[in-house]
Design a protein around this motif. Structure first.
Motif, PDB file in Angstrom:
ATOM      1  N   LEU A 237     -40.865 100.296  64.211  1.00  0.00           N
ATOM      2  CA  LEU A 237     -40.698  98.676  64.190  1.00  0.00           C
ATOM      3  C   LEU A 237     -41.184  99.197  62.591  1.00  0.00           C
ATOM      4  O   LEU A 237     -41.609  99.575  61.619  1.00  0.00           O
ATOM      5  CB  LEU A 237     -42.616  99.100  64.496  1.00  0.00           C
ATOM      6  N   SER A 238     -41.317  97.349  62.945  1.00  0.00           N
ATOM      7  CA  SER A 238     -40.864  96.978  61.110  1.00  0.00           C
ATOM      8  C   SER A 238     -40.991  95.622  60.835  1.00  0.00           C
ATOM      9  O   SER A 238     -40.618  95.190  61.936  1.00  0.00           O
ATOM     10  CB  SER A 238     -39.998  97.526  60.035  1.00  0.00           C
TER      11      SER A 238
ATOM     12  N   TRP B  71     -37.749  95.771  65.384  1.00  0.00           N
ATOM     13  CA  TRP B  71     -37.838  97.580  66.358  1.00  0.00           C
ATOM     14  C   TRP B  71     -36.678  98.109  67.187  1.00  0.00           C
ATOM     15  O   TRP B  71     -35.701  97.833  67.508  1.00  0.00           O
ATOM     16  CB  TRP B  71     -39.228  97.255  67.407  1.00  0.00           C
ATOM     17  N   ARG B  72     -37.137  99.477  67.430  1.00  0.00           N
ATOM     18  CA  ARG B  72     -35.630 100.059  68.275  1.00  0.00           C
ATOM     19  C   ARG B  72     -36.333 100.845  68.975  1.00  0.00           C
ATOM     20  O   ARG B  72     -37.175 101.727  68.767  1.00  0.00           O
ATOM     21  CB  ARG B  72     -35.140 101.161  67.391  1.00  0.00           C
TER      22      ARG B  72
ATOM     23  N   ASP C 217     -44.182 103.975  63.145  1.00  0.00           N
ATOM     24  CA  ASP C 217     -43.960 105.294  64.530  1.00  0.00           C
ATOM     25  C   ASP C 217     -44.266 104.855  65.857  1.00  0.00           C
ATOM     26  O   ASP C 217     -45.821 105.411  65.530  1.00  0.00           O
ATOM     27  CB  ASP C 217     -43.486 106.255  63.322  1.00  0.00           C
ATOM     28  N   PHE C 218     -43.749 104.571  66.497  1.00  0.00           N
ATOM     29  CA  PHE C 218     -44.542 104.829  68.211  1.00  0.00           C
ATOM     30  C   PHE C 218     -43.801 105.876  68.628  1.00  0.00           C
ATOM     31  O   PHE C 218     -43.173 106.459  68.295  1.00  0.00           O
ATOM     32  CB  PHE C 218     -43.847 103.450  68.911  1.00  0.00           C
TER      33      PHE C 218
ATOM     34  N   GLU D 250     -31.601 100.372  72.054  1.00  0.00           N
ATOM     35  CA  GLU D 250     -31.849  99.605  71.764  1.00  0.00           C
ATOM     36  C   GLU D 250     -32.445  98.832  70.319  1.00  0.00           C
ATOM     37  O   GLU D 250     -33.497  99.130  69.750  1.00  0.00           O
ATOM     38  CB  GLU D 250     -32.234  98.994  72.979  1.00  0.00           C
ATOM     39  N   THR D 251     -32.251  98.189  70.115  1.00  0.00           N
ATOM     40  CA  THR D 251     -32.827  97.288  69.000  1.00  0.00           C
ATOM     41  C   THR D 251     -33.621  95.944  69.094  1.00  0.00           C
ATOM     42  O   THR D 251     -32.434  95.161  70.151  1.00  0.00           O
ATOM     43  CB  THR D 251     -32.478  97.357  68.015  1.00  0.00           C
TER      44      THR D 251
END
Length: 103
Positions: free
Chosen positions: A47-48, A88-89, A60-61, A94-95
């Motif tokens: 996530l940014s 997010w990715r 970072d999740f 997927e983004t």
């Protein structure tokens, strides 16, 4: 594609308060469906958050985050009209990216 990220950005006492709700199932790969089969893992990994293109948060999740994660934090400064972008990715590649302007 998932639903848009709900983002709220407000100015308060010289800081920008950000609240966001990310629409994502966040499956950890350990739960089973009604037939007893494992539900495949599907979770956000990166996530940014950027303000006017400048990175202000990178996270970072992992699979232990709940469905539809909610984040809230404050940034020093900010002005009405500044652009906030959330991207997010997930582990499937997927983004999603969403932007708003500070009101």
């Amino acid at each position: 594609m998932t639903a848009p990220t709900r983002i709220r950005a407000t100015l308060k006492e010289g800081a920008t308060e950000l609240r966001m709700l990310l629409a994502h199932p966040m499956e950890n790969g350990l739960r089973k469906d009604a037939e007893g089969k494992l539900i495949p893992a599907h979770f956000i990994t990166e996530l940014s958050v950027r303000r006017n293109g400048e990175l202000v948060l990178a996270a970072d999740f992992g699979p232990s985050i709940s469905t539809n994660p909610y984040l809230a934090f404050s940034l020093a400064g900010g002005a009405v009209g500044d652009e906030i972008a959330v991207s997010w990715r997930d582990n499937r590649g997927e983004t999603r990216s969403d932007t708003i302007r500070i009101a």
